[in-house]
Design an enzyme around this catalytic site. Structure first.
Site, mmCIF file in Angstrom:
data_model
loop_
_atom_site.group_PDB
_atom_site.id
_atom_site.type_symbol
_atom_site.label_atom_id
_atom_site.label_comp_id
_atom_site.label_asym_id
_atom_site.label_seq_id
_atom_site.Cartn_x
_atom_site.Cartn_y
_atom_site.Cartn_z
ATOM 1 N N LEU A 228 0.865 -1.190 0.000
ATOM 2 C CA LEU A 228 0.000 0.000 0.000
ATOM 3 C C LEU A 228 0.903 1.243 0.000
ATOM 4 O O LEU A 228 1.060 1.925 1.008
ATOM 5 C CB LEU A 228 -0.911 -0.049 1.231
ATOM 6 N N HIS A 229 1.460 1.524 -1.178
ATOM 7 C CA HIS A 229 2.541 2.499 -1.287
ATOM 8 C C HIS A 229 2.160 3.926 -0.837
ATOM 9 O O HIS A 229 2.811 4.528 0.029
ATOM 10 C CB HIS A 229 3.006 2.604 -2.742
#
Ligand code: BDR
Ligand code: CA
Length: 324
Positions: A248-249
């Site tokens: 979940l950058h």
């Protein structure tokens, strides 16, 4: 969290993880505007998706569309990760509020000039920010800093290049150079890089998707559906046994500003490779222990307290749920 809410300008290409970054920014910062860029999907789609997210969370912030294509590189998108819409996997409503302008780069320049101390948070290719810095060289020194998602010591679009930097290396180079002490007239920063080294430590695992779905309200259900799609496509493309879900950058670039205590970091000299046959889009991080290495221009995030960060995502979803 700092006592005063940071003022953020989000530059994004939604994108599943961009959507989460918008929610986290809305919950924990003052969002002075959202600018869209071509990246995960073409500009018309990323703009559409930003408008959808603004409506879903009832965010009171303008949305401006920015650059339609990279400075030099051909337009390249990431339908294989985010679907052709950029936000596949959930039933999303059509936008009900109109776009505020198609002048994204001018909006960035005007906003940062009229009010000093805004944080720029780019979480897509750096086309808009690089163009703004070229047109307004005073900007890097006027903002509170830049906290970006991109780069790292390994790649996801090539062996060494991460998507956001790979998609527009020339624009990224403008941004990194603007804070490089070796560049005449450079600004002091900070330039913060949430690259793959840290974002791969923040995964949307099945228990985290279940926890999202358990938050009351439509936003949480929508987000959980998006997470299911994102994690399926992500895992189907990897053979990395250490991945339990999609990385979940993008929210980490927001949390680096609003909750810096969650992160470990090192300060390094980082340049962007623009010309290499096999290395274009690489962030070259100088890890030498030699005294002759260049002075740092970048705070490279290395670790994150993933459980605490995901608890903040859930808190943000709850705060942004409008009761629908
Ligand atoms: C980055 O690329 C996009 O697919 C994501 O939204 C993120 O910003 C990760 O490489
Ligand atoms: Ca993104």
């Amino acid at each position: 969290m700092p006592a005063d809410r940071a003022r953020l300008l989000l530059d994004c290409d939604p994108g599943h993880d961009d959507a989460v970054a918008i929610i986290v920014a809305a919950a924990f910062a003052d969002v002075v505007g959202i600018v869209t860029v071509a990246g995960n999907a073409p500009l018309d789609r990323t703009t559409h998706n930003a408008l959808v997210m603004r409506d879903l969370i009832g965010l009171d912030a303008p949305v401006h569309a920015g650059c339609e294509r990279p400075l030099v590189a051909p337009p390249r998108h990431a339908g294989f990760v985010h679907g052709e819409s950029g936000l596949d996997g959930a039933e999303l409503p059509e936008p009900i509020t109109p776009l505020d302008g198609t002048d994204g780069v001018e909006f960035i320049i005007d906003t940062c000039r009229s009010s000093e101390g805004v944080w720029l948070v780019p979480i897509g290719p750096l086309t808009n920010i690089g163009t703004a810095f070229r047109l307004a060289p005073d900007l890097p020194g006027r903002v509170a800093g830049v906290s970006l998602m991109g780069g790292g010591s390994f790649g996801n679009r090539s062996a060494v290049a991460e998507f956001n930097i790979w998609a527009d290396p020339e624009a990224a180079a403008v941004v990194f150079d603007a804070y490089d002490p070796a560049t005449p007239g450079s600004a002091a920063g900070p330039l913060i890089m949430a690259g793959l080294d840290v974002t791969h430590r923040f995964q949307v695992t099945p228990p985290r998707i279940a926890a999202t779905r358990a938050v009351p309200g439509r936003l949480a259900t929508t987000l959980a559906d998006l997470f299911d799609f994102f994690t399926d496509t992500y895992l189907s493309r990897h053979d990395d046994g250490a991945l339990d879900g999609a990385a979940l950058h993008d929210p980490l670039a927001v949390l680096a500003v609003t909750h810096p205590e969650l992160f470990g970091h090192v300060d390094r000299h980082v340049v962007v490779e623009t010309r290499g046959e096999h290395t274009a889009g690489m962030t070259v991080i100088d890890e030498r222990r030699l005294l002759e290495r260049s002075d740092p221009n970048c705070r490279v995030l290395t670790t994150v307290d993933a459980d605490a960060a995901f608890a903040l995502v859930l808190d943000a979803v709850a705060r942004c749920s409008t009761g629908g």
